[in-house]
Design an enzyme around this catalytic site. Structure first.
Site, PDB file in Angstrom:
ATOM      1  N   GLY A  69       0.765  -1.246   0.000  1.00  0.00           N
ATOM      2  CA  GLY A  69       0.000   0.000   0.000  1.00  0.00           C
ATOM      3  C   GLY A  69       0.795   1.294   0.000  1.00  0.00           C
TER       4      GLY A  69
ATOM      5  N   GLU B 277       4.233   4.121   6.368  1.00  0.00           N
ATOM      6  CA  GLU B 277       2.995   3.357   6.182  1.00  0.00           C
ATOM      7  C   GLU B 277       1.988   4.190   5.405  1.00  0.00           C
ATOM      8  OE1 GLU B 277       1.378   0.708   6.185  1.00  0.00           O
ATOM      9  OE2 GLU B 277       1.573  -0.501   7.999  1.00  0.00           O
TER      10      GLU B 277
ATOM     11  N   ASP C  87      -4.464   1.478  11.107  1.00  0.00           N
ATOM     12  CA  ASP C  87      -5.846   1.158  11.458  1.00  0.00           C
ATOM     13  C   ASP C  87      -5.839   0.664  12.910  1.00  0.00           C
ATOM     14  OD1 ASP C  87      -8.419   0.123  11.571  1.00  0.00           O
ATOM     15  OD2 ASP C  87      -8.240  -1.169   9.840  1.00  0.00           O
TER      16      ASP C  87
ATOM     17  N   VAL D 201     -10.959   2.871   3.135  1.00  0.00           N
ATOM     18  CA  VAL D 201     -10.563   3.787   2.054  1.00  0.00           C
ATOM     19  C   VAL D 201      -9.759   3.058   0.970  1.00  0.00           C
ATOM     20  CG1 VAL D 201     -10.565   5.910   3.439  1.00  0.00           C
ATOM     21  CG2 VAL D 201      -8.506   4.530   3.342  1.00  0.00           C
TER      22      VAL D 201
ATOM     23  N   ASP E  11      -5.753  -0.552  -1.675  1.00  0.00           N
ATOM     24  CA  ASP E  11      -6.588  -1.407  -2.527  1.00  0.00           C
ATOM     25  C   ASP E  11      -7.821  -1.965  -1.821  1.00  0.00           C
ATOM     26  OD1 ASP E  11      -5.110  -3.209  -0.796  1.00  0.00           O
ATOM     27  OD2 ASP E  11      -5.847  -4.812  -2.089  1.00  0.00           O
TER      28      ASP E  11
ATOM     29  N   ARG F  57      -5.752   0.667  -6.441  1.00  0.00           N
ATOM     30  CA  ARG F  57      -4.470   1.284  -6.054  1.00  0.00           C
ATOM     31  C   ARG F  57      -4.073   2.418  -6.998  1.00  0.00           C
ATOM     32  NH1 ARG F  57      -2.134  -2.087  -2.184  1.00  0.00           N
ATOM     33  NH2 ARG F  57      -2.325  -4.326  -2.535  1.00  0.00           N
TER      34      ARG F  57
HETATM   35  P1  5GP Z   1      -3.467  -2.274  10.995  1.00  0.00           P
HETATM   36  O1  5GP Z   1      -2.449  -3.348  11.276  1.00  0.00           O
HETATM   37  O2  5GP Z   1      -3.110  -0.925  11.534  1.00  0.00           O
HETATM   38  O3  5GP Z   1      -4.854  -2.701  11.437  1.00  0.00           O
HETATM   39  O4  5GP Z   1      -3.624  -2.164   9.446  1.00  0.00           O
HETATM   40  C1  5GP Z   1      -2.623  -1.739   8.639  1.00  0.00           C
HETATM   41  C2  5GP Z   1      -2.788  -2.258   7.234  1.00  0.00           C
HETATM   42  O5  5GP Z   1      -4.135  -2.648   6.929  1.00  0.00           O
HETATM   43  C3  5GP Z   1      -2.470  -1.161   6.250  1.00  0.00           C
HETATM   44  O6  5GP Z   1      -1.103  -1.151   5.937  1.00  0.00           O
HETATM   45  C4  5GP Z   1      -3.347  -1.529   5.075  1.00  0.00           C
HETATM   46  O7  5GP Z   1      -2.683  -2.480   4.261  1.00  0.00           O
HETATM   47  C5  5GP Z   1      -4.545  -2.195   5.675  1.00  0.00           C
HETATM   48  N1  5GP Z   1      -5.672  -1.254   5.860  1.00  0.00           N
HETATM   49  C6  5GP Z   1      -6.133  -0.744   7.029  1.00  0.00           C
HETATM   50  N2  5GP Z   1      -7.180   0.076   6.835  1.00  0.00           N
HETATM   51  C7  5GP Z   1      -7.387   0.091   5.493  1.00  0.00           C
HETATM   52  C8  5GP Z   1      -8.330   0.790   4.653  1.00  0.00           C
HETATM   53  O8  5GP Z   1      -9.200   1.555   5.076  1.00  0.00           O
HETATM   54  N3  5GP Z   1      -8.196   0.565   3.315  1.00  0.00           N
HETATM   55  C9  5GP Z   1      -7.276  -0.273   2.782  1.00  0.00           C
HETATM   56  N4  5GP Z   1      -7.272  -0.406   1.467  1.00  0.00           N
HETATM   57  N5  5GP Z   1      -6.363  -0.940   3.544  1.00  0.00           N
HETATM   58  C10 5GP Z   1      -6.432  -0.746   4.876  1.00  0.00           C
END
Ligand code: 5GP
Length: 189
Positions: free
Chosen positions: A56, A111, A115, A165, A171, A177
């Site tokens: 991403g 990053e 999330d 998003v 994606d 993307r």
């Molecule tokens: P975390 O480990 O913080 O929950 O998530 C991080 C990863 O989840 C990001 O690098 C991304 O790949 C994916 N991700 C989290 N939220 C979103 C979102 O709203 N849209 C997309 N496309 N990927 C997300």
């Protein structure tokens, strides 16, 4: 000004779901430039190494690097993704390791989005094991409400609501993307 990029649309369909425009390309670029300027100031004389998180972050990283006007290096790591889902599995796997030697280096983890914060916490731990001189983090987007654990975020592009998003590198099941703008799931749809 002529451009070969597709024009910004107000709403789009991706895998049959409706998304609405959230941040247009000019707004994104303006913020990325400001982040690059701040990083250039803060790392003056230090030659940081930027670690991009695939897939991403590739687009954000490419623009961010061009907004940094001091010497810097780049490397990548790849973590498991959401697959075709919009919800995190809660488990992080390393699919590609960092090749560079990070011992004694000033590391800046890049990053696209934080999330739950699980991925960022995982990467910080991995980098710390290599004995860097310093570790900081930059994320284009932060879903503050969704972040469970305390993760230190040094540079944040935009704080966004807890909605899915796509675009600008992000994606939905590998699609979306290439959109130059950021779109958010239309919760009213
Ligand atoms: P975390 O480990 O913080 O929950 O998530 C991080 C990863 O989840 C990001 O690098 C991304 O790949 C994916 N991700 C989290 N939220 C979103 C979102 O709203 N849209 C997309 N496309 N990927 C997300």
């Amino acid at each position: 000004m002529s451009s070969n990029l597709a024009e910004t649309k107000k709403t789009i369909l991706c895998r049959g779901e409706r998304f609405r425009l959230y941040l247009d390309r000019d707004t994104i670029q303006q913020r990325v430039r400001a982040l690059g300027e701040a990083i250039s100031r803060d790392y003056e004389g230090k030659r940081p190494i930027l670690i991009g998180v695939l897939n991403g972050a590739f687009m954000f990283l490419a623009d961010l690097m061009r907004a940094i006007d001091i010497d810097c290096e780049v490397d990548f790591l790849k973590l498991s993704s959401y697959g075709a889902s919009k919800i995190s599995s809660g488990v992080v796997h390393e699919l590609k390791k960092i090749d560079a030697d990070l011992a004694g280096r000033h590391v800046l983890i890049v990053e696209d989005i934080v999330d739950t914060g699980l991925s960022m916490a995982f990467i910080i731990r991995k980098v710390q094991e290599e004995g860097p001189a310093s570790v900081r983090t930059v994320t284009l987007l932060h879903k503050e409400e969704a972040t469970r654990d305390e993760v230190p975020l040094d540079y944040v592009g935009f704080r966004i609501p807890n909605l899915f998003v796509i675009g600008y590198g992000l994606d939905y099941g590998q699609l979306g993307r290439n959109l130059p703008d950021l779109y958010i799931l239309d919760d009213a749809a």
